[in-house]
Each structure stands twice: as C-alpha cells, then as structure tokens.
Design an enzyme around this catalytic site. Structure first.
Site, mmCIF file in Angstrom:
data_model
loop_
_atom_site.group_PDB
_atom_site.id
_atom_site.type_symbol
_atom_site.label_atom_id
_atom_site.label_comp_id
_atom_site.label_asym_id
_atom_site.label_seq_id
_atom_site.Cartn_x
_atom_site.Cartn_y
_atom_site.Cartn_z
ATOM 1 N N LYS A 13 0.861 -1.201 0.170
ATOM 2 C CA LYS A 13 0.147 -0.017 0.051
ATOM 3 C C LYS A 13 0.723 1.294 0.027
ATOM 4 O O LYS A 13 0.576 2.290 -0.731
ATOM 5 C CB LYS A 13 -1.042 0.181 1.238
ATOM 6 N N ARG A 86 -10.170 0.133 8.088
ATOM 7 C CA ARG A 86 -9.631 -1.122 8.426
ATOM 8 C C ARG A 86 -10.757 -2.018 8.996
ATOM 9 O O ARG A 86 -10.373 -3.154 9.419
ATOM 10 C CB ARG A 86 -8.603 -1.173 9.503
ATOM 11 N N ARG A 125 11.757 -5.136 5.172
ATOM 12 C CA ARG A 125 11.511 -3.917 5.008
ATOM 13 C C ARG A 125 12.360 -3.042 5.839
ATOM 14 O O ARG A 125 12.469 -2.988 7.097
ATOM 15 C CB ARG A 125 9.894 -3.584 5.334
HETATM 16 P P1 AP5 Z 1 0.052 0.352 8.648
HETATM 17 O O1 AP5 Z 1 1.232 1.390 8.757
HETATM 18 O O2 AP5 Z 1 -1.049 0.716 7.875
HETATM 19 O O3 AP5 Z 1 0.731 -1.091 8.562
HETATM 20 P P2 AP5 Z 1 -0.035 -2.201 7.684
HETATM 21 O O4 AP5 Z 1 -1.483 -2.161 7.170
HETATM 22 O O5 AP5 Z 1 0.350 -3.261 8.394
HETATM 23 O O6 AP5 Z 1 0.669 -2.101 6.262
HETATM 24 P P3 AP5 Z 1 2.256 -1.847 6.088
HETATM 25 O O7 AP5 Z 1 2.527 -0.662 5.945
HETATM 26 O O8 AP5 Z 1 3.038 -3.044 7.021
HETATM 27 O O9 AP5 Z 1 2.319 -2.461 4.474
HETATM 28 P P4 AP5 Z 1 2.135 -1.946 3.267
HETATM 29 O O10 AP5 Z 1 0.999 -2.465 2.361
HETATM 30 O O11 AP5 Z 1 2.134 -0.288 3.210
HETATM 31 O O12 AP5 Z 1 3.442 -2.375 2.499
HETATM 32 P P5 AP5 Z 1 4.901 -1.552 2.051
HETATM 33 O O13 AP5 Z 1 4.644 -0.932 0.808
HETATM 34 O O14 AP5 Z 1 5.527 -0.900 3.140
HETATM 35 O O15 AP5 Z 1 -0.551 0.406 10.369
HETATM 36 C C1 AP5 Z 1 0.451 0.147 11.419
HETATM 37 C C2 AP5 Z 1 -0.519 0.044 12.592
HETATM 38 O O16 AP5 Z 1 -1.302 1.018 12.852
HETATM 39 C C3 AP5 Z 1 -1.699 -1.128 12.691
HETATM 40 O O17 AP5 Z 1 -1.087 -2.379 12.804
HETATM 41 C C4 AP5 Z 1 -2.742 -0.498 13.684
HETATM 42 O O18 AP5 Z 1 -1.825 -0.991 15.022
HETATM 43 C C5 AP5 Z 1 -2.562 0.952 13.439
HETATM 44 N N1 AP5 Z 1 -3.477 1.176 12.381
HETATM 45 C C6 AP5 Z 1 -3.327 1.921 11.251
HETATM 46 N N2 AP5 Z 1 -4.513 2.253 10.774
HETATM 47 C C7 AP5 Z 1 -5.380 2.015 11.730
HETATM 48 C C8 AP5 Z 1 -7.016 1.838 11.349
HETATM 49 N N3 AP5 Z 1 -7.347 2.524 10.344
HETATM 50 N N4 AP5 Z 1 -7.594 1.468 12.373
HETATM 51 C C9 AP5 Z 1 -7.037 0.991 13.518
HETATM 52 N N5 AP5 Z 1 -5.557 0.718 13.626
HETATM 53 C C10 AP5 Z 1 -4.928 1.271 12.556
HETATM 54 O O19 AP5 Z 1 5.678 -2.953 1.523
HETATM 55 C C11 AP5 Z 1 6.100 -3.705 2.514
HETATM 56 C C12 AP5 Z 1 7.496 -4.343 1.893
HETATM 57 O O20 AP5 Z 1 7.410 -4.938 0.738
HETATM 58 C C13 AP5 Z 1 8.448 -3.178 1.577
HETATM 59 O O21 AP5 Z 1 9.842 -3.721 2.029
HETATM 60 C C14 AP5 Z 1 8.484 -2.831 0.091
HETATM 61 O O22 AP5 Z 1 9.864 -2.560 -0.215
HETATM 62 C C15 AP5 Z 1 8.123 -4.536 -0.296
HETATM 63 N N6 AP5 Z 1 7.260 -4.454 -1.615
HETATM 64 C C16 AP5 Z 1 6.367 -3.542 -1.795
HETATM 65 N N7 AP5 Z 1 5.853 -3.808 -3.018
HETATM 66 C C17 AP5 Z 1 6.681 -4.777 -3.554
HETATM 67 C C18 AP5 Z 1 6.523 -5.653 -4.859
HETATM 68 N N8 AP5 Z 1 5.709 -5.222 -5.424
HETATM 69 N N9 AP5 Z 1 7.469 -6.603 -4.681
HETATM 70 C C19 AP5 Z 1 8.532 -6.751 -4.157
HETATM 71 N N10 AP5 Z 1 8.477 -5.950 -2.886
HETATM 72 C C20 AP5 Z 1 7.505 -5.110 -2.493
HETATM 73 MG MG MG Z 2 2.214 0.897 4.774
#
Ligand code: AP5
Ligand code: MG
Length: 213
Positions: A13, A86, A125
């Site tokens: 995302k 979420r 990451r």
């Molecule tokens: P949040 O920060 O939103 O974390 P998440 O949903 O767990 O998602 P991530 O940020 O971990 O993953 P992403 O999908 O953004 O992936 P990314 O692009 O970084 O939320 C954190 C916390 O906050 C929650 O656990 C909760 O406690 C709280 N929270 C937030 N919003 C909330 C809400 N609405 N309600 C309640 N609580 C809330 O990519 C990941 C990795 O993969 C990176 O290293 C990237 O380089 C790699 N990557 C990305 N795309 C590719 C690809 N196509 N191929 C290979 N590698 C890739």
């Molecule tokens: Mg994220």
C-alpha cells in the site's frame, strides 16, 4: 477523486501510494504513518495508540474515526487513503463523511498478495527516518547499506515488523479488515482487486489500468 487502497500488511500500500502521489499528486493519508508520528511526538493520540500499534492490534474505531475526521477537515480533494478504513465501522463512517461532502467513494482498490510473500516483505522492510521512502533488504535494496537513496537519511526497521507482531497483524487483518472486500462488493460494487505480486512498477501499471488514469 478520493481513493481507498487496502490490503493485508505488506501488500504494498505504501509503495504504490508513493508512486500514485508522484505521478498524480494525490494527497497521501496513511493512518499508520500518522499514528507512528503521533507516537514519536508523544501526543495524546500517540500515548493512547502506542500499546495497540506496538502489539499489532487495531487502534479503537472511535480514535481512528476522530483522526480521519480531523484530516478531512484540513485536506480536501484527491485523498489517497492507505490503511483506513480497516473495519466495517470505519468504512461506514468514511462513506458517511464523504457522502456529506458530496464526493462519495467510487472505488476501493484491494492489493492481493499471498500470505507467504507478505511475511518476507515485512521482515526485510527498511524505512527512511527522514523522508519515509520504503526499501527492502533483498527485493529493493538501497544503494548504500542503511542509507536512503532519495534523501541520504538513515534507514530503520519498523518496531511492529518483528516476527511475532507480524503474525498477529496478519491475524488481525483476516478477522477485521478482510471482510471489507465483501462490504465494498455489496455497496455499489466498488471492490476493485489488483494483483500485488511482481515488480512494483508492474503492479503500478495494473493499478493505473483499473483506475483508468
Ligand atoms: P500500517 O502502517 O497501515 O501497516 P500495515 O497495514 O500493516 O501495512 P504496512 O505498512 O506494513 O504494509 P504496506 O502494505 O504499506 O506495504 P509496503 O508498501 O510498506 O498500520 C500500522 C499499525 O497502525 C496497525 O497495525 C494498527 O495498529 C494501526 N492502524 C493503522 N491504521 C489503522 C486503522 N485504520 N484502524 C486501526 N488501527 C490502525 O511494502 C512492504 C515491503 O514490501 C517493503 O519492504 C517494500 O519495499 C516491499 N514491496 C512492496 N511492494 C513490493 C512488490 N511489488 N514486490 C516486492 N516487494 C515489494
Ligand atoms: Mg504502509
């Protein structure tokens, strides 16, 4: 156009949001990033949210809906919502807010990635402490170890990217956020799945196609 980008932890995302913002100047609203900033600055929200975020649990709906209302009062038009909603309660609150503003949500894009891939994406990451650019130690490494290619800032491991916390985040996602697929399907057929596997630029091309931009 306002857009919801949702999917499991590590689906990409944040990565796709960076690409959308660069190209289309959308306003990126990541509730995860807002919470991490609040925690770092020890604001009242940060102090309340910390225990939930650290454990990989969801911050209560009342706090999150309050936060998104505040954001929407300040930022108008072209919002790219990453990580909100979420839960079904958050999705209903968002629909109510956007409909009131006369800009109802037309599409909720879901990034689809199998669970096995999510874990390795999250454990590898690294994030820039200055500009927030995301890297991955194997899949998308920085040119210099621990230094951001974009701004020279130091890269860090996110506190909730530890194996036990990742496991809980994935369970919490299945229970609370996966049902949003059905919610967006049933309400005006707004559910738009996109294959999130492959090179980030390929995923971005698929994304542009479904958004018709
Ligand atoms: P949040 O920060 O939103 O974390 P998440 O949903 O767990 O998602 P991530 O940020 O971990 O993953 P992403 O999908 O953004 O992936 P990314 O692009 O970084 O939320 C954190 C916390 O906050 C929650 O656990 C909760 O406690 C709280 N929270 C937030 N919003 C909330 C809400 N609405 N309600 C309640 N609580 C809330 O990519 C990941 C990795 O993969 C990176 O290293 C990237 O380089 C790699 N990557 C990305 N795309 C590719 C690809 N196509 N191929 C290979 N590698 C890739
Ligand atoms: Mg994220």
């Amino acid at each position: 156009m306002n857009l919801v980008l949702f999917g499991p932890p590590g689906a990409g995302k944040g990565t796709q949001s960076q690409l959308l913002v660069e190209k289309y100047k959308m306003i990126h609203v990541s509730t995860g990033e807002l919470l991490r900033a609040a925690i770092k600055n020890k604001t009242p929200l940060g102090l309340e949210a910390k225990k939930f975020v650290d454990a990989g649990n969801l911050v209560p709906d009342s706090l999150m809906i309050g936060l998104i209302k505040e954001v929407m009062e300040k930022k108008k038009g072209g919002l790219l919502l990453d990580g909100f909603p979420r839960t079904t309660a958050q999705a209903e609150a968002l629909d109510e807010l956007l409909t009131k503003e006369g800009t109802p949500l037309k599409k909720a894009v879901f990034l689809e990635v199998p669970k096995e891939l999510l874990k390795s994406r999250l454990t590898g990451r690294r994030i820039c402490t200055k500009c927030g650019t995301t890297f991955h130690v194997e899949l998308h490494p920085p040119t210099l170890n621990r230094i951001c290619d974009n701004c020279g800032g130091e890269l860090e491991h996110r506190a909730d990217d530890q194996p036990e916390v990742i496991e809980n985040r994935l369970e919490v996602y299945e229970k609370n956020t996966a049902p949003l697929k059905e919610y967006y399907r049933e309400t005006n057929n707004r559910f738009v799945p996109v294959d999130g596997v492959g090179d980030p630029q390929d995923v971005f091309s698929r994304l542009k196609k479904v958004l018709e931009i």
